[in-house]
Design a protein around this motif. Sequence first.
Motif, PDB file in Angstrom:
ATOM      1  N   GLY A 456       0.809  -1.211   0.000  1.00 64.55           N
ATOM      2  CA  GLY A 456       0.000   0.000   0.000  1.00 64.55           C
ATOM      3  C   GLY A 456       0.838   1.255   0.000  1.00 64.55           C
ATOM      4  N   GLU A 457       2.127   1.115  -0.227  1.00 68.41           N
ATOM      5  CA  GLU A 457       3.021   2.276  -0.228  1.00 68.41           C
ATOM      6  C   GLU A 457       3.772   2.315  -1.561  1.00 68.41           C
ATOM      7  OE1 GLU A 457       3.806   2.859   4.497  1.00 68.41           O
ATOM      8  OE2 GLU A 457       4.943   1.252   3.550  1.00 68.41           O
ATOM      9  N   THR A 493      -7.029  -1.032  -4.769  1.00 68.37           N
ATOM     10  CA  THR A 493      -8.032  -0.067  -5.221  1.00 68.37           C
ATOM     11  C   THR A 493      -8.449   0.845  -4.078  1.00 68.37           C
ATOM     12  OG1 THR A 493      -8.858  -1.540  -6.957  1.00 68.37           O
ATOM     13  CG2 THR A 493     -10.363   0.158  -6.150  1.00 68.37           C
ATOM     14  N   MET A 494      -8.763   0.228  -2.919  1.00 66.15           N
ATOM     15  CA  MET A 494      -9.177   1.031  -1.770  1.00 66.15           C
ATOM     16  C   MET A 494      -8.021   1.876  -1.241  1.00 66.15           C
ATOM     17  SD  MET A 494     -12.305   0.571  -1.632  1.00 66.15           S
ATOM     18  CE  MET A 494     -12.251   1.934  -0.486  1.00 66.15           C
ATOM     19  N   ALA A 495      -6.804   1.342  -1.285  1.00 64.24           N
ATOM     20  CA  ALA A 495      -5.643   2.125  -0.851  1.00 64.24           C
ATOM     21  C   ALA A 495      -5.455   3.341  -1.756  1.00 64.24           C
ATOM     22  CB  ALA A 495      -4.388   1.255  -0.853  1.00 64.24           C
ATOM     23  N   ALA A 496      -5.667   3.140  -3.062  1.00 60.62           N
ATOM     24  CA  ALA A 496      -5.515   4.246  -4.005  1.00 60.62           C
ATOM     25  C   ALA A 496      -6.533   5.347  -3.726  1.00 60.62           C
ATOM     26  CB  ALA A 496      -5.666   3.734  -5.435  1.00 60.62           C
ATOM     27  N   LEU A 497      -7.797   4.962  -3.504  1.00 61.69           N
ATOM     28  CA  LEU A 497      -8.837   5.963  -3.251  1.00 61.69           C
ATOM     29  C   LEU A 497      -8.664   6.630  -1.888  1.00 61.69           C
ATOM     30  CD1 LEU A 497     -12.132   4.366  -4.635  1.00 61.69           C
ATOM     31  CD2 LEU A 497     -10.410   5.737  -5.813  1.00 61.69           C
ATOM     32  N   THR A 498      -7.993   5.925  -0.975  1.00 63.95           N
ATOM     33  CA  THR A 498      -7.835   6.453   0.388  1.00 63.95           C
ATOM     34  C   THR A 498      -6.577   7.310   0.535  1.00 63.95           C
ATOM     35  OG1 THR A 498      -8.946   4.491   1.264  1.00 63.95           O
ATOM     36  CG2 THR A 498      -7.682   5.808   2.824  1.00 63.95           C
ATOM     37  N   VAL A 513      -9.379  -6.717   0.523  1.00 62.42           N
ATOM     38  CA  VAL A 513      -9.083  -6.539   1.945  1.00 62.42           C
ATOM     39  C   VAL A 513      -9.128  -5.053   2.280  1.00 62.42           C
ATOM     40  CG1 VAL A 513      -7.337  -6.830   3.734  1.00 62.42           C
ATOM     41  CG2 VAL A 513      -7.629  -8.600   1.985  1.00 62.42           C
ATOM     42  N   THR A 514      -9.787  -4.716   3.383  1.00 66.17           N
ATOM     43  CA  THR A 514      -9.798  -3.318   3.836  1.00 66.17           C
ATOM     44  C   THR A 514      -9.316  -3.173   5.276  1.00 66.17           C
ATOM     45  OG1 THR A 514     -12.123  -3.478   4.501  1.00 66.17           O
ATOM     46  CG2 THR A 514     -11.665  -2.703   2.263  1.00 66.17           C
ATOM     47  N   ASN A 515      -9.230  -4.281   6.008  1.00 65.58           N
ATOM     48  CA  ASN A 515      -8.766  -4.262   7.397  1.00 65.58           C
ATOM     49  C   ASN A 515      -7.763  -5.398   7.558  1.00 65.58           C
ATOM     50  OD1 ASN A 515      -8.337  -4.494  10.143  1.00 65.58           O
ATOM     51  ND2 ASN A 515     -10.494  -4.391  10.717  1.00 65.58           N
ATOM     52  N   TRP A 516      -6.479  -5.071   7.418  1.00 66.54           N
ATOM     53  CA  TRP A 516      -5.449  -6.110   7.436  1.00 66.54           C
ATOM     54  C   TRP A 516      -5.366  -6.822   8.786  1.00 66.54           C
ATOM     55  CZ3 TRP A 516      -3.700  -8.496   3.520  1.00 66.54           C
ATOM     56  CH2 TRP A 516      -3.534  -7.863   2.284  1.00 66.54           C
TER      57      TRP A 516
END
Length: 647
Positions: A456-457, A493-498, A513-516
């Motif tokens: 996510g980085e 996808t969610m990391a990009a939007l967040t 996945v949204t909550n690792w």
Amino acid sequence: MRLLSIFLFLLSVFACKEKQAENNATTPTKVQSYSIAQFMDNEAVRGGSLSFDNSKVLISSNRTGIYNLYTIPATGGDYTPITASDSTSIYSISFFPNDDRLLFSADGNGDEINHIYLRDTTGVITDLTPEKGAKSAFYRWAKDQQSFFFGSNKRDPKYFDLYELNINDFSTKLIFQNNDGMQFNAMSDDKQHIAFTKAINTNDSELFVHNLNTGKTIKINSTQSGNNAQDFSKDNNYLYYTTDVDSEFLYLMGYNLKTGDKEKIMERNWDILGCSISEQGTYMTIYVNNDGKTDIEIIDNLSGDAVQLPDFDDKSISNVVFSNDESMMRMFVSGSGTPSDMYTYNLATSTHYRLTNVLNEAINEEDLVNATVVRFKSFDGVEIPAIYYLPHQASADNKVPAMIWVHGGPGGQTRQTYNPLMQYMLNQGYAVLAVNNRGSSGYGKTFYQMDDLNHGEKDLQDCVEGKNWLTTQPEIDASKIGIMGGSYGGYMTMAALTYTPEEFAVGVNIYGVTNWIRTLKSIPPYWEAQRKALYLELGDPYTADSVRLKRISPLFHTEKVTKPLMVLQGATDPRVLQVESDEIVAGVRANGVPVEYVLFEDEGHGFVKKENQIEAYSRIVQFLDKYLKEDQPTTDGEIRSGAIKAE
């Protein structure tokens, strides 16, 4: 005179460059627009076990909307239905070695608790692994053809023991009790040796050979590396395995079981994904991951020569299986712009037969899009490979919107294979750049390990740089680029939007996945052998790593999301729980951001029922049409099993 020559030379160079630019300019092509129903009227075929007399082939097909069993004559002909399930998908395993009985596998609507079933010649079906809650996996037939070996976690939900099942009285015998998180790889024909691996991390694993007669276990690798056993030689003297010791890529080795000597057998400039030995030992099949495409080499072990295979022009052979008598092969043939068809090949006559024609006859194959491999530099200079699909109708004068596509994993790889959703999007005028970000497999172990503990980085920045590359393409509308993916790709996808909320115009999260912290704590018991390896790569949720895991989990930062979102989820998914999607939808909706939610009650981690695929894929394109192509706001809605609930 010299200056004049230079001037004339420069004029010729400029003229050549102008001519080359003209030749390279994308010319739009008119294509027929197809409905999602037409695309999904394509058939998907799996399996392909040849019968004992080579007269027919056992397959799984979704031609009725769900996977069922069929047989096809080995030289082509009509399908004969074997099962008629209307709820749970059924997947072929194998014909019996000496008769027309067969084995198949099925789970409970995507819960991944697979059982092994027998169908006899009268049509009676028997669950051979009936233990409730236990997962079973077929491994191989015994050389004497009187039994087969399988793995099951019925003794301990965390580990798969090795069992042998007698096909005469169907009695089951424990062969090896797995107390240490070993993963079965191969077994010798004399039933004396079994090869196991044990994960160290998601790249490296230890390789062991266990002697069932003496009870002695020998570790094969001497240094930490990626290792996988492939097959034993038919004389029971050698183990073939792949390793990346002192190399970026996997190569093939041979281990002498008597002397302990090791010998390099084959090396290529890409990963050797695996090898197999035909039943009589005549042929060795080698699979190579060549820049996201499978190359197959078949070696005649007697002569050492390469076996000449049929030429399928721009398509390639992706998988082969030999008949027991080695007279025939079953082959899958496909391209990035054509779905996979099954063929048989008679080695004696060099004749091949097409068994399936899975592309809907209403679709012109020329309207489909073939992949192009591209590479771009990321923010830190690392070269990132990607698979690029450009719609035929795109041009500099007809710019199209585009989607960044992120694979699952995290260590997966988008390959040059046919994807019906992708082709439907292309047909509807969307370009797709499938980014194989750092951490993807297939490009060397250094590249594979680059995302460890920074998910996510840096891998997300690779996707952003992929978007930036798209903005430089003359056929792309730079203001209309979104991101999508499934599983880990859904997380990205969610990391990009967040975390990069202004980079992408929309996002499509497919069971991501949204909550690792929750996901890593709720790993299914049968993943125990890989659990510690995942913790090493992603972080241990029970330690101080949880701070970072929370920081990179989009669920805790939904207030940052500003762009339209679509979420798709299966209710029986054991990997990414439904609550993951429920909560991310609620969190983003609280921002007043448009969200569409598609929930299928009868699907797991991946949608396999054709009616659900049609619903999911059509909703994705409708969502993109509303929010990306047209930039028109719309009413937020929720879709559950195909029924829209307006809010």
